[in-house]
Design a protein around this motif. Structure first.
Motif, mmCIF file in Angstrom:
data_model
loop_
_atom_site.group_PDB
_atom_site.id
_atom_site.type_symbol
_atom_site.label_atom_id
_atom_site.label_comp_id
_atom_site.label_asym_id
_atom_site.label_seq_id
_atom_site.Cartn_x
_atom_site.Cartn_y
_atom_site.Cartn_z
ATOM 1 N N ALA A 22 0.835 -1.201 0.000
ATOM 2 C CA ALA A 22 0.000 0.000 0.000
ATOM 3 C C ALA A 22 0.872 1.255 0.000
ATOM 4 O O ALA A 22 0.601 2.212 -0.728
ATOM 5 N N ASP A 23 1.924 1.243 0.812
ATOM 6 C CA ASP A 23 2.835 2.385 0.856
ATOM 7 C C ASP A 23 3.500 2.605 -0.504
ATOM 8 O O ASP A 23 3.612 3.734 -0.980
ATOM 9 N N GLN A 24 3.938 1.527 -1.124
ATOM 10 C CA GLN A 24 4.601 1.633 -2.420
ATOM 11 C C GLN A 24 3.643 2.168 -3.487
ATOM 12 O O GLN A 24 4.014 3.026 -4.292
ATOM 13 N N ILE A 25 2.396 1.686 -3.492
ATOM 14 C CA ILE A 25 1.405 2.144 -4.469
ATOM 15 C C ILE A 25 1.111 3.625 -4.271
ATOM 16 O O ILE A 25 1.016 4.391 -5.230
ATOM 17 N N CYS A 26 0.981 4.046 -3.018
ATOM 18 C CA CYS A 26 0.677 5.454 -2.727
ATOM 19 C C CYS A 26 1.795 6.394 -3.170
ATOM 20 O O CYS A 26 1.552 7.577 -3.404
ATOM 21 N N ASN A 27 3.000 5.886 -3.294
ATOM 22 C CA ASN A 27 4.143 6.724 -3.683
ATOM 23 C C ASN A 27 4.447 6.689 -5.175
ATOM 24 O O ASN A 27 5.414 7.292 -5.621
ATOM 25 N N LEU A 28 3.630 5.986 -5.976
ATOM 26 C CA LEU A 28 3.867 5.902 -7.419
ATOM 27 C C LEU A 28 3.508 7.220 -8.101
ATOM 28 O O LEU A 28 2.591 7.920 -7.686
#
Length: 149
Positions: A22-28
């Motif tokens: 979730a963190d990685q997706i939010c930072n895309l």
């Protein structure tokens, strides 16, 4: 630990793996989000779906993919199409030839007949969408299988 659960909607039992994803997706970036959408569609075998149209039993990964689609950059709608004659109903061939003669600028009966006999072939190229749809409807009415691409 209570701060972490509050950050993720207060859900208890969210795994560290899910949080990390979730963190990685939010930072895309927007471009990366579009790329992620394509990869997920390919790997999960998911076609284009309307947001909220997924079945209630859809997997968490499919739901996550649907959310990503919502954020993806809008796809520019195609404005011009090629109209292709795929096949012809032999019993309606004469009517189809006349319809092509009337619908395609510059075509006489001989040119229309040659076109029908050479199916599958392209009838018109780079036609505006409304004109392509009219041509497709007219030819389909006379037993032709026609596609727009």
């Amino acid at each position: 630990s209570s701060g972490i659960n509050a950050e993720y909607g207060g859900e208890i039992g969210v795994s560290e793996n899910v949080r990390s994803i979730a963190d990685q997706i939010c930072n895309l970036t927007l471009m990366e989000t579009g790329q992620l959408t394509k990869v997920l569609k390919s790997r999960l075998g998911i076609g284009d779906i309307a947001i909220g149209a997924a079945a209630p039993a859809a997997s968490a990964s499919a739901a996550a993919e649907a959310e990503v689609v919502e954020e993806a950059p809008p796809v520019e709608e195609k404005k011009e199409f090629n109209v292709k004659l795929i096949s012809v109903d032999a019993s309606k061939k004469i009517k189809l030839i006349k319809a092509i003669k009337e619908s395609v600028p510059g075509f006489n009966l001989v040119a229309a007949k040659k076109l029908v006999e050479s199916a599958p072939c392209t009838v018109r190229e780079n036609v505006p969408k409304a004109d392509a749809e009219k041509l497709q409807a007219a030819l389909t009415e006379f037993g032709a299988e026609v596609i727009m691409d």
